[in-house]
Design a protein around this motif. Structure first.
Motif, PDB file in Angstrom:
ATOM      1  N   LYS A 102      -8.408  -5.062  15.450  1.00 16.17           N
ATOM      2  CA  LYS A 102      -7.304  -4.145  15.149  1.00 16.17           C
ATOM      3  C   LYS A 102      -7.920  -2.866  14.571  1.00 16.17           C
ATOM      4  CE  LYS A 102      -3.719  -7.012  15.772  1.00 16.17           C
ATOM      5  NZ  LYS A 102      -4.319  -8.277  15.957  1.00 16.17           N
ATOM      6  N   ALA A 103      -7.182  -1.751  14.711  1.00 16.01           N
ATOM      7  CA  ALA A 103      -7.771  -0.497  14.242  1.00 16.01           C
ATOM      8  C   ALA A 103      -6.699   0.437  13.714  1.00 16.01           C
ATOM      9  CB  ALA A 103      -8.540   0.174  15.365  1.00 16.01           C
ATOM     10  N   ILE A 104      -7.128   1.444  12.978  1.00 12.13           N
ATOM     11  CA  ILE A 104      -6.222   2.475  12.469  1.00 12.13           C
ATOM     12  C   ILE A 104      -6.988   3.788  12.453  1.00 12.13           C
ATOM     13  CG2 ILE A 104      -6.823   2.159  10.046  1.00 12.13           C
ATOM     14  CD1 ILE A 104      -3.912   2.569   9.382  1.00 12.13           C
ATOM     15  N   GLN A 105      -6.257   4.899  12.634  1.00 14.67           N
ATOM     16  CA  GLN A 105      -6.919   6.206  12.631  1.00 14.67           C
ATOM     17  C   GLN A 105      -6.404   7.033  11.465  1.00 14.67           C
ATOM     18  OE1 GLN A 105      -6.047   7.922  16.419  1.00 14.67           O
ATOM     19  NE2 GLN A 105      -7.488   6.607  17.522  1.00 14.67           N
ATOM     20  N   SER A 106      -7.310   7.827  10.911  1.00 13.81           N
ATOM     21  CA  SER A 106      -6.894   8.715   9.826  1.00 13.81           C
ATOM     22  C   SER A 106      -6.185   9.926  10.415  1.00 13.81           C
ATOM     23  CB  SER A 106      -8.125   9.208   9.070  1.00 13.81           C
ATOM     24  OG  SER A 106      -8.832  10.121   9.880  1.00 13.81           O
ATOM     25  N   ALA A 107      -5.619  10.732   9.538  1.00 10.51           N
ATOM     26  CA  ALA A 107      -5.099  12.022   9.995  1.00 10.51           C
ATOM     27  C   ALA A 107      -6.292  12.876  10.429  1.00 10.51           C
ATOM     28  CB  ALA A 107      -4.367  12.700   8.846  1.00 10.51           C
ATOM     29  N   LEU A 108      -6.026  13.860  11.260  1.00 15.59           N
ATOM     30  CA  LEU A 108      -7.114  14.716  11.733  1.00 15.59           C
ATOM     31  C   LEU A 108      -7.359  15.818  10.699  1.00 15.59           C
ATOM     32  CD1 LEU A 108      -8.773  15.064  14.394  1.00 15.59           C
ATOM     33  CD2 LEU A 108      -7.111  16.799  15.036  1.00 15.59           C
ATOM     34  N   VAL A 153      -6.164   1.360   3.598  1.00 15.53           N
ATOM     35  CA  VAL A 153      -7.328   2.243   3.598  1.00 15.53           C
ATOM     36  C   VAL A 153      -6.962   3.532   2.881  1.00 15.53           C
ATOM     37  CG1 VAL A 153      -9.075   3.369   5.004  1.00 15.53           C
ATOM     38  CG2 VAL A 153      -7.947   1.309   5.847  1.00 15.53           C
ATOM     39  N   LEU A 154      -7.791   3.899   1.935  1.00 20.31           N
ATOM     40  CA  LEU A 154      -7.623   5.193   1.265  1.00 20.31           C
ATOM     41  C   LEU A 154      -8.533   6.187   1.980  1.00 20.31           C
ATOM     42  CD1 LEU A 154      -6.820   7.079  -1.108  1.00 20.31           C
ATOM     43  CD2 LEU A 154      -8.782   6.186  -2.349  1.00 20.31           C
ATOM     44  N   PHE A 155      -7.929   7.163   2.637  1.00 22.94           N
ATOM     45  CA  PHE A 155      -8.724   8.204   3.312  1.00 22.94           C
ATOM     46  C   PHE A 155      -8.807   9.399   2.374  1.00 22.94           C
ATOM     47  CE2 PHE A 155      -6.862   5.890   6.941  1.00 22.94           C
ATOM     48  CZ  PHE A 155      -8.020   5.615   7.660  1.00 22.94           C
ATOM     49  N   TRP A 156      -9.952   9.666   1.810  1.00 21.53           N
ATOM     50  CA  TRP A 156     -10.093  10.773   0.861  1.00 21.53           C
ATOM     51  C   TRP A 156     -10.680  11.991   1.565  1.00 21.53           C
ATOM     52  CZ3 TRP A 156      -8.395  11.345  -4.030  1.00 21.53           C
ATOM     53  CH2 TRP A 156      -8.918  12.387  -4.803  1.00 21.53           C
ATOM     54  N   GLY A 157     -11.887  11.836   2.137  1.00 23.71           N
ATOM     55  CA  GLY A 157     -12.463  13.005   2.805  1.00 23.71           C
ATOM     56  C   GLY A 157     -13.807  12.683   3.429  1.00 23.71           C
ATOM     57  N   LEU A 158     -14.366  13.674   4.129  1.00 22.54           N
ATOM     58  CA  LEU A 158     -15.706  13.547   4.713  1.00 22.54           C
ATOM     59  C   LEU A 158     -16.615  14.566   4.052  1.00 22.54           C
ATOM     60  CD1 LEU A 158     -14.633  13.249   8.432  1.00 22.54           C
ATOM     61  CD2 LEU A 158     -15.756  11.471   7.106  1.00 22.54           C
ATOM     62  N   ASN A 182     -11.013  17.307   3.289  1.00 29.07           N
ATOM     63  CA  ASN A 182     -10.229  16.152   2.840  1.00 29.07           C
ATOM     64  C   ASN A 182      -9.100  15.844   3.821  1.00 29.07           C
ATOM     65  OD1 ASN A 182     -11.733  15.654   0.650  1.00 29.07           O
ATOM     66  ND2 ASN A 182     -10.302  16.469  -0.867  1.00 29.07           N
ATOM     67  N   PHE A 183      -8.630  14.590   3.764  1.00 29.55           N
ATOM     68  CA  PHE A 183      -7.535  14.171   4.659  1.00 29.55           C
ATOM     69  C   PHE A 183      -6.182  14.504   4.025  1.00 29.55           C
ATOM     70  CE2 PHE A 183     -11.086  11.363   5.680  1.00 29.55           C
ATOM     71  CZ  PHE A 183     -11.162  11.548   7.054  1.00 29.55           C
ATOM     72  N   SER A 184      -5.223  14.815   4.884  1.00 32.45           N
ATOM     73  CA  SER A 184      -3.908  15.180   4.350  1.00 32.45           C
ATOM     74  C   SER A 184      -3.110  13.930   3.982  1.00 32.45           C
ATOM     75  CB  SER A 184      -3.159  16.018   5.379  1.00 32.45           C
ATOM     76  OG  SER A 184      -3.181  15.340   6.628  1.00 32.45           O
ATOM     77  N   THR A 185      -3.250  12.869   4.768  1.00 31.48           N
ATOM     78  CA  THR A 185      -2.547  11.621   4.434  1.00 31.48           C
ATOM     79  C   THR A 185      -3.535  10.699   3.758  1.00 31.48           C
ATOM     80  OG1 THR A 185      -1.321  11.920   6.464  1.00 31.48           O
ATOM     81  CG2 THR A 185      -1.121   9.781   5.372  1.00 31.48           C
ATOM     82  N   LEU A 186      -3.203  10.275   2.530  1.00 36.71           N
ATOM     83  CA  LEU A 186      -4.208   9.532   1.763  1.00 36.71           C
ATOM     84  C   LEU A 186      -4.281   8.052   2.134  1.00 36.71           C
ATOM     85  CD1 LEU A 186      -3.972  10.989  -1.843  1.00 36.71           C
ATOM     86  CD2 LEU A 186      -5.908  11.025  -0.328  1.00 36.71           C
ATOM     87  N   VAL A 187      -3.142   7.360   2.251  1.00 39.50           N
ATOM     88  CA  VAL A 187      -3.203   5.905   2.418  1.00 39.50           C
ATOM     89  C   VAL A 187      -2.515   5.491   3.720  1.00 39.50           C
ATOM     90  CG1 VAL A 187      -2.581   3.681   1.402  1.00 39.50           C
ATOM     91  CG2 VAL A 187      -3.215   5.594  -0.078  1.00 39.50           C
ATOM     92  N   LYS A 188      -3.199   4.629   4.468  1.00 38.78           N
ATOM     93  CA  LYS A 188      -2.596   4.016   5.651  1.00 38.78           C
ATOM     94  C   LYS A 188      -2.959   2.536   5.617  1.00 38.78           C
ATOM     95  CE  LYS A 188      -2.514   7.889   8.889  1.00 38.78           C
ATOM     96  NZ  LYS A 188      -2.708   8.245  10.289  1.00 38.78           N
ATOM     97  N   TRP A 189      -2.207   1.724   6.362  1.00 39.55           N
ATOM     98  CA  TRP A 189      -2.561   0.298   6.383  1.00 39.55           C
ATOM     99  C   TRP A 189      -2.366  -0.296   7.764  1.00 39.55           C
ATOM    100  CZ3 TRP A 189       1.474  -2.816   7.782  1.00 39.55           C
ATOM    101  CH2 TRP A 189       2.779  -2.328   7.552  1.00 39.55           C
TER     102      TRP A 189
END
Length: 1778
Positions: A979-985, A951-956, A994-1001
């Motif tokens: 299954k689930a994953i959370q973005s950085a806060l 998942v690429l977390f870019w921003g809201l 924008n999110f500080s951590t861009l990619v999580k999996w």
């Protein structure tokens, strides 16, 4: 399933003559490609014939109001009949009228005024409204004016046009009071009808010259001839039967109570509405069986542009008349416009009317149904009518000239004219009644079945006295009302006449929502005898066609399903479908000819039969030939053609002449009517020929009962009131021996009467002795895209499954729209009645309803779907190919709207003698332990594999407030398959969203089959103080397919090893895309756009070309060119492309349909050969062009989501009356956006990725993407113009100005508002500094300026700048087609093409471009050649590589691996929307946006796009002489004809500046001498060929309004009168851009110069500058024919403002440059000023001989008198000798 029964086309609905394009549900049909049709195939594939298919949609949509907007632009009028008129155009829709302004003294006024009408009515009502355009002469406050002529059509006709509009078409005006008069003129209009959600395309129409061809552009649908004749429509109304008791007057009841007088209390008359006119028959007092024998005669043009005639029986009442029933006659169904066609004809035939229930109540809540709105819930009456049409010969003297409606008497009609009366027998058996709504209560319930009035408890007609009697409802005889459980009635013959209702029975609880009736083995029956005219042949033919259509529809659904699920060989199935179709058509042709000698056959029966046979024969042949052309590549096209066949068949099956009325089944609880079902009689009609039998005849059908009338709208109406399994059979009484054959076997009949005749009487109930025991297994896996039923925007769904009298529920899953239940429901000991074999092939259906669980109150209904289980008998083997069943997607419906899909499988297993031990075991996955809940067993559940989801977390973005609090610290949770994953806060949303951590999996188990992948849920939560979390919004990504990573082909990626490809760009700096050269004459066009626009106006023939060539010799003056030159040249190109495409589409269509090209469009093809001619050598004049997109830029570039996707976040409940797709577009529910992306791949990761240089393991698959740190940019917004704005002021205009908002910056350009303009040209640019990501959404709004109060928003458009900025399509600054360093086409981007190219190569990890000698550049394996020189401001040539680099950039999409289309220099057209009027476009805005990062070189100054200032010109017109002017006055003394001539002139739009010559008195020959100069200064916009006038609209106006009007000079000749008004003699109007060259002498001047303009040599005063000649004056005579009324010798001279200042001239004959006085004869002076001269003239010139004769006669008389006087004296003297 959704397509199983609905008749209308499922395609876009633009076929030639489809049956029901206008049904609202069609307007909202989801595209067949976007939904899964497993549910269709699951239920529609019937093996045996014991059951019919159910219809999934419950809610009737016909009566529900919808938003409509009708916009009408009145452009101009031409050739209006009348002398010196002051015309006003009135546009009228229904009761609303709007008027244009008045134009003085002109027969061809120019208005360009725009009107908008808003409606909120049901579609049927909207489409029947009449739209009338009329021209009125001299209307003002005090007088209503006189009607010149009017044109009318219904709104439905406009809606059926392509794009729902007529664009720049001419409406023909006729005078309704004088039909012999012919055409009264033409009005050019645009009319568009928009329903909520439709978009209207802006038309860049090809040249106006074509529009000036009035005959070729009439406002008529494609298939209507240009010359419409007048016709009489004779609607004969004979009699009516079976009217309900309408005891409306209370006095009548009082009277009855006191006197006992039981009069018939209905006073019926018939009212007919057609084409805006109304006709009524006489009133028949107190009669249930009124006989009128009258005909109503309408006079209307044929073919009429109104599709329906509304026939209504009304009850006359002193207070207010009420409708008893309504019938619509659709003219398209009773006529045919083909070569062997026929005029509208109908009957004599009975038409059935349906409406509200027959039981009378004072306030009828279903009265709307009687008006024809919505589906009738009961039979009301039937009416015997016939319709015929006679075309009038308007030239014959007998014809009445008025169009008033006439009513005349007609002779009676014979009794058997409508066919022989036969005895019909209807049998029904209720096998099951379940899903009865608990709200109804537990009082006994029974079902009543009626056919017409037979079977009705209120007014059952008895058998007609004679077999050939009136048929139907013999209400005149006393009918017995029978009460009691079985309603038995025995007639004289001793056989059973009717049992029309089932015995009342107390319902039993099924579950918390529903009851069922405990029929078990005893099934109640009903039967009814009725008498009707035998017109079965009509129904039989409709049934044969229905069967063909059903098979075709089912087959096409299968093919689409095969394509959708990517199964093999869809073309084979399509070939089979087409073969079935051609066989079906040939069956029809053989069968339909039967029963030719039937009585009561009408002309329409014969004509329709001929037509259907001919059409189906053609269709069969076409299907045969298409079958051989079906290939894998052409499947989709052929499906479209087959859809057209389907529409045609559905159109033909709708029989306009009724016969047996429909059957109504009412559910009655405690004597209260609760819910009903309607069964068309043709569907259950029996025939000995199987193809002719109705599709539900002798079959068990599942019928869902619905609430009547408006109660059925909305959620209340979507819950099932009851579900019955019902067996029906209808046929002639004498055919009834087989009526029980279709029932499930294994029953005994239970008769009502014991004794003789028992054999013939039907049973009143059936006892089933044979029953089978089954176990049903329902495997519910998951659902997706469900309806949001809670305020959070989510639901808590559970599924409830019904089968027979059993029901079970799944578990409730909280807060999701995509539940994965993974649950097996087992129904044990399900008893089904009938034989085992029948049940195997045709089990009953399963109903699945999905609900939202609420903590308080009742669960909310979310949708429903049906399924058929796969059945296994006890002796069958459980294994492939049939078992285990496969999971399939079933479409869920909520009312008429789609509400998601459900993935499930169903199996019905017979429990044999050995009991449950024989059943296949249930093997659940071992690792699950969910207590009592059984998971879906192995073998049915999907096979899973391990996938990784990155998942690429870019921003809201754009998060709104939640519960009144702002979102401050949001987080995104992504969940898929448990299954689930959370973005950085995000620590501070306001500062940086924008999110500080861009990619999580995360890793997850997903099915191997991609079609079964579960949805992925995105949720945004706000982390508030004290550990509280609030859900902000959510989004469910229904399909993951586009995010699945597919490794690219290795051979392609190794492009460096491939051979070089040499590409020659054009030998000019003009790097043009090939299609843009589709111009008639690029060169001429361009020159022209500068100072003589559109020189191609007019004939594009050979003559024209030569002249163009002369013009083109002039060198193009670069300094005269500006951005607008580019813009207008581009619009011309766009028009040409559109025209060419239209012509090609036309040819293709003609090729497909095998017809010759149509005359109307033929014009396009002449020009098509020319585009290429001689383009190269003319290139030096080429004006550079940009790309004009007539939609938003995002649509051209896939929303700029090449790597950064935008997911809308929703919150709040969905609206009830919208589809899933519409709810997704609902602004109110949108709470913000999540930006990011997904990448999904199977887990053993392939290594080649990681081996690549520079691979960043933190970024996973998202390599080479920029960082999301804040970035400062300059945004430059250019707004060119807005068009078709919605009026905001009372005067029907608006005062628009621009407002721009980006982040916290807001610009309101209020002081530069444009007064009273709906098509304003702004020409403005705005620079705004912005920081991404905080300011990423640009809002451009148009407001209406108001002097008092707040300004109103007209509309706004929102642009996501961030996606544009980061897109690889490079949307920051469009690339122009050529590179220039000065002039109007100067390069705008701070980076030069070479720098851009180098950067793209670097980003794409390619070698930098290599520039070689001789104008070559090598990029990857491609070599481009092109020019290398450039001119600077001083004309010096320099060497440059920029042209080459730009040539590569403009072809970047051809690059291997990294190529994509780069955004060109452009103008985009965006729709303006207003939040208060969702879904309705409020106008369009043309604009573009450039973005420049602050860390790059600063951009140059913005392009000057300020509107061109009109140029000042002065037109000098010298009127030298007139000749042959008609003589109007008679001399008082002499009776001689003469005229006191003067000439008047003005420029169109400047009537107040009209100028007159002096008067040439007493011209006796029509000759006048003037030598008089008119001077007209005017402002002129060359590009648009319009004069610009600024003036105040009225004395109360605040400011001046700008008008743009074509440059036309009006000259008129008048006869001056002293004491009365001057007499108008004739006029001519010259279009200064294109008017006939004047004749050299008066003799050569003829009326042809006006009538046959196109054949005359034309001149343009803006090129010619000066011209002199003779022109004719014309006026209309009494017969409306143009005649010449004089000639004028004039000289026209055009000077620019500066030239006029240098060489001034005086008006009239004044200084400077005075003209000499004309040499006029003396008598032109007034006689009483110079009496002697006048007398001399009288004596000397005119009466010279008369005077001489009189003098001679007087002398003779005097001599004679003297002679007689002196004779006696003289004689006396002589005699006396004195």
């Amino acid at each position: 399933m959704k397509r199983s029964k609905h008749r209308a086309s499922k395609d876009d609905g633009k076929g030639q003559d489809e049956a029901a394009i206008l049904e609202t549900e069609d307007m909202r049909m989801p595209d067949p490609d976007t939904i899964s049709l497993a549910s269709v195939t699951a239920v529609t594939t019937n093996v045996s014939n014991k059951r019919s298919k159910p219809d999934i949609k419950i809610e009737p949509s016909a009566g529900r109001p919808v938003d409509f907007q009708v916009s009408v632009t009145v452009v101009e009028a031409r050739q209006l009949v009348g002398l010196n008129m002051d015309p006003v155009v009135c546009v009228e829709i229904g009761d609303e009228k709007k008027y244009t302004s008045m134009k003085e003294s002109t027969n061809c006024p120019y208005y360009n005024e725009y009107f908008v009408f808003d409606f909120h009515v049901p579609p049927d009502v909207m489409f029947d409204k009449i739209l009338k355009v009329s021209v009125i002469h001299s209307k003002n406050l005090l007088r209503s004016g006189t009607l010149v002529g009017s044109f009318k059509l219904d709104v439905g006709t406009v809606y059926t046009q392509p794009e729902h509009q007529f664009f720049h078409k001419w409406a023909t005006l006729c005078d309704p009071d004088d039909i012999t008069a012919g055409c009264k003129g033409y009005v050019k209009c645009d009319i568009a009808v928009v329903a909520k959600g439709d978009t209207i395309k802006t038309q860049h129409k090809a040249n106006e010259t074509e529009e000036d061809d009035i005959e070729g552009n009439l406002m008529l649908p494609e298939d209507v001839p240009a010359e419409r004749q007048w016709a009489r429509f004779y609607l004969k109304i004979y009699r009516a039967e079976g009217l309900p008791k309408m005891n409306t007057s209370i006095m009548a009841n009082v009277k009855k109570a006191f006197i006992g007088e039981n009069k018939d209390l209905v006073d019926p008359y018939v009212q007919v509405l057609f084409a805006g006119q109304k006709g009524k028959t006489s009133i028949q007092k107190s009669s249930y069986e009124p006989i009128w024998n009258e005909q109503i005669v309408f006079t209307e043009q044929f073919p009429p542009l109104c599709r329906r005639m509304k026939v209504q029986i009304r009850d006359s009442d002193k207070v207010n008349d009420v409708a008893i029933g309504t019938h619509f006659i659709d003219l398209r169904k009773i006529a045919n416009d083909g070569e062997k066609g026929f005029l509208p004809t109908l009957g004599p035939a009975w038409v059935n009317m349906y409406g509200s229930t027959r039981s009378y109540t004072l306030m009828d809540e279903y009265q709307d149904l009687n008006e024809g709105l919505g589906e009738g819930v009961s039979f009301r009456a039937r009416l015997l009518i016939s319709l015929s049409v006679e075309i009038l010969d308007t030239s014959s003297p007998e014809v009445m000239s008025s169009t008033e409606v006439q009513v005349e008497g007609i002779p009676n009609i014979s009794d058997n004219a409508t066919g022989k009366t036969e005895e019909f027998f209807l049998f029904g058996c209720f096998l099951e009644a379940t899903m009865i709504d608990r709200k109804i209560g537990d009082k006994p319930i029974n079902f009543e079945v009626t056919i017409g009035n037979y079977g009705s408890e209120l007014d059952t007609p008895t058998k007609p006295k004679t077999k050939k009697g009136k048929g139907g409802d013999g209400d005149d005889e006393e009918s017995e009302l029978i009460h009691g459980s079985s309603d038995e009635e025995v007639d004289d013959a001793g056989d059973m006449t009717s049992v029309s209702s089932t015995p009342p029975m107390k319902p039993v609880i099924t579950d918390r929502n529903y009851f069922h009736l405990p029929y078990f083995e005893r099934k109640p029956c009903i039967y009814i005898k009725s008498w009707w005219q035998d017109q079965r042949r009509r129904l039989y033919n409709a049934n044969i066609m229905d069967r063909i259509a059903d098979k075709l529809e089912e087959g096409l659904n299968d093919v689409q399903e095969i394509i959708k699920t990517e199964k093999a060989y869809p073309e084979r199935r399509l070939r089979g479908v087409l073969e079935e179709l051609s066989n079906g058509c040939s069956t029809f042709v053989t069968l339909a000819n039967n029963d030719q000698n039937q009585t009561g056959k009408t002309k329409l029966d014969r004509e329709r039969l001929k037509l259907c046979m001919q059409e189906l024969e053609n269709m069969g042949q076409q299907a045969k030939s298409m079958r051989s052309q079906v290939k894998k590549s052409t499947v989709k096209d052929k499906i479209k053609l087959a859809q057209n066949f389907l529409q045609k068949l559905r159109f033909f099956t709708d029989e306009p002449q009724h016969s047996v009325p429909d059957i109504y089944i009412w559910m009655i609880s405690n004597n209260k009517r609760i819910a009903y079902a309607r069964v068309p009689s043709k569907d259950i009609l029996f025939s000995s020929v199987e193809e002719e039998t109705g599709k539900d005849c002798g079959k068990v059908q599942t019928i869902f009962f619905k609430l009547p009338g408006k109660k059925s709208f909305g959620p209340a109406g979507w819950t099932v009131q009851a579900k019955t399994e019902l067996y029906l059979w209808l046929g002639l009484n004498k055919q009834r021996k087989d009526y029980l054959n279709g029932l499930p076997n294994g029953f005994e009949e239970n008769k009502a009467v014991k004794g003789p005749g028992i054999q013939s009487s039907p049973p009143i109930s059936l006892m089933y002795t044979m029953k089978q025991i089954f176990q049903l297994r329902v495997h519910v896996y998951q659902a997706r895209s469900l309806f949001a039923a809670d305020s959070t925007g989510l639901s808590d769904p559970f599924a409830r499954v019904f089968f027979s009298t059993h029901s079970q529920v799944t578990e409730v899953l909280n807060e999701t729209l995509c539940p994965t239940w993974d649950q097996l429901l087992v129904f044990d000991n399900v008893e089904l009645y009938g034989e085992a074999g029948e049940l195997r092939d045709d089990p009953p259906i399963i109903v699945i309803e999905i609900y939202d669980q609420d903590t308080v109150g009742k669960a909310d209904f979310m949708g429903r779907t049906f399924a058929k289980p796969l059945t296994k008998m006890s002796d069958e083997y459980y294994g492939p190919p049939r078992f285990p069943p496969q999971l399939e997607y079933y479409q869920i419906y909520r009312g008429n709207c789609t509400a998601g899909e459900m993935l499930a499988a169903f199996e019905l297993l017979q429990i044999g003698p050995a009991g449950k031990a024989d059943l296949p075991p249930i093997d659940g996955p071992s690792d699950f332990d969910r207590g009592p809940i059984l998971p879906v067993p192995i073998g049915i559940r999907p096979v899973l594999s391990k996938y990784r989801i990155e998942v690429l977390f870019w921003g809201l973005r754009d998060l709104k407030r939640v519960n009144l609090a702002q979102v401050d610290r949001p987080r995104v949770d992504i969940e898929c398959a448990g299954k689930a994953i959370q973005s950085a806060l995000i620590q501070n949303y306001k500062k940086n969203p924008n999110f500080s951590t861009l990619v999580k999996w995360f890793e997850v188990d997903l099915p191997e089959n991609e079609l079964l992948h579960p949805p992925l849920n995105i949720r945004v939560v706000d982390c508030r103080a004290f550990g509280r979390y609030t859900l902000v919004g959510s989004n469910a990504v229904a399909s993951l397919r586009k995010f699945i990573y597919r490794p690219s082909d290795k051979s392609v990626s190794n492009w460096s090893a491939m051979d070089e490809v040499v590409i020659h760009t054009e030998p000019e700096p003009v790097v043009k895309k090939t299609e843009t050269v589709v111009k008639l004459d690029s060169a001429s066009d361009a020159v022209v756009k500068v100072d003589m626009p559109d020189d191609e106006k007019g004939g594009k023939g050979k003559k024209k070309r030569k002249k163009d060539e002369e013009v083109e010799e002039e060198e193009l003056d670069e300094s005269m060119l500006d951005w607008w030159s580019k813009y207008f040249a581009s619009i011309e190109t766009l028009k040409e492309i559109i025209k060419t495409k239209e012509a090609e589409a036309e040819e293709k269509e003609d090729f497909d349909s095998g017809e010759g090209t149509k005359k109307k469009r033929g014009k396009g093809s002449k020009n098509k050969a020319m585009p290429g001619e001689g383009v190269p050598e003319k290139k030096k004049h080429q004006v550079e062009e940009l790309k004009i997109f007539n939609r938003e830029l995002e649509y051209q570039f896939d929303r700029f989501e090449d790597w950064l996707h935008t997911f809308n976040l929703y919150r709040g409940k969905c609206s009830d009356d919208a589809d899933v797709e519409q709810n997704a577009a609902d602004e109110d529910r949108l709470i913000g956006k999540f930006k990011g992306s997904l990448c999904i791949y199977k887990v053993p990761v392939f290594d080649e990725m990681s081996r690549e240089m520079g691979f960043d393991s933190n970024m996973g698959m998202f390599q080479n993407i920029p960082h999301n740190d804040p970035i400062n940019i300059i945004v430059r917004v250019y707004v060119v113009r807005a068009t078709e704005l919605h009026p905001a002021d009372i005067n029907g205009k608006a005062d628009p100005y621009i407002a721009i908002k980006l982040g916290t910056t807001e610009i309101k350009d209020k002081e530069n508002y444009i007064s009273k303009q709906l098509n304003p040209v702004f020409g403005k640019s705005f620079d705004i500094e912005a920081t991404f990501p905080m300011d990423s959404t640009l809002t451009v709004s148009i407001y209406d300026w108001d002097l008092v109060g707040t300004d109103d928003l007209i509309g706004e458009t929102k642009i996501d700048l961030e996606n544009r900025y980061y897109s690889k399509h490079r949307a920051t600054c469009g690339l122009s087609a050529s590179y220039a360093i000065h002039g109007y086409n100067v390069w705008r981007d701070p980076l030069k093409p070479t720098q851009i190219l180098a950067k793209l190569c670097k980003d794409g990890k390619m070698d930098p471009p290599q520039y070689g000698p001789g104008g070559r550049v090598k990029v990857a394996n491609r070599v481009y050649t092109g020019p290398t020189e450039i001119e600077d401001e001083n004309g010096l040539k320099k060497q440059t590589d920029e042209h080459l680099a730009l040539a590569v950039l403009n072809r970047w999409e051809d690059m291997p691996r990294i190529g994509c289309k780069l955004v060109p220099e452009h103008v985009e057209t965006r729709s303006l929307l207003n939040p208060d009027k969702p879904g309705m476009e409020q106008g369009k805005i043309e604009m573009w946006v450039d973005m420049f990062p602050k860390d790059m070189p600063a951009p140059g100054p913005s392009v000057d796009i300020s509107p061109r200032k009109p140029k000042k010109f002065e037109l000098r017109v010298i009127v030298w002489n007139t000749d042959e002017v008609v003589l109007e006055d008679d001399d008082i003394f002499t009776g001689e004809k003469s005229s006191d001539i003067f000439v008047r002139g003005w420029l169109k739009g400047q009537q107040e500046d009209k100028q007159d010559t002096d008067v040439h008195y007493r011209s006796l020959t029509g000759e006048g001498n003037f030598n008089w100069r008119f001077i007209y200064p005017f402002d002129y916009l060359q590009a648009e060929e319009k004069i610009v006038i600024s003036k105040k609209e009225s004395m109360f106006s605040w400011d001046e309004t700008e008008y743009k009007i074509p440059a036309r000079l009006n000259l008129q000749v008048w006869d001056a009168d002293h004491f009365s008004a001057d007499d108008f003699l004739g006029a001519i109007e010259l279009d200064l851009n294109r008017f006939p060259r004047g004749a050299k002498t008066s003799k050569q001047c003829s009326i042809d110069m006006v009538i046959n303009e196109q054949d005359m040599p034309m001149v343009n005063i803006f090129k010619q500058k000066r011209i002199k000649g003779w022109w004719p004056f014309v006026a209309r005579d009494e017969n409306d024919e143009l005649e010449i009324t004089g000639k004028v010798e004039a000289e026209l001279q055009l000077l620019t403002g500066e030239e006029a200042e240098k060489t001034p001239a005086g008006e009239g004959r004044n200084e400077p440059e005075p003209l000499e006085k004309p040499n006029r004869p003396d008598i032109t002076f007034l006689w009483f000023l110079m009496p002697l001269k006048a007398v001399r003239h009288l004596i000397c010139n005119q009466y010279k001989w008369l005077v001489i004769k009189i003098v001679l006669a007087l002398m003779l008389l005097a001599i004679l008198a003297l002679f007689l006087y002196s004779m006696p004296g003289y004689m006396a003297k002589k005699l006396l000798g004195v």
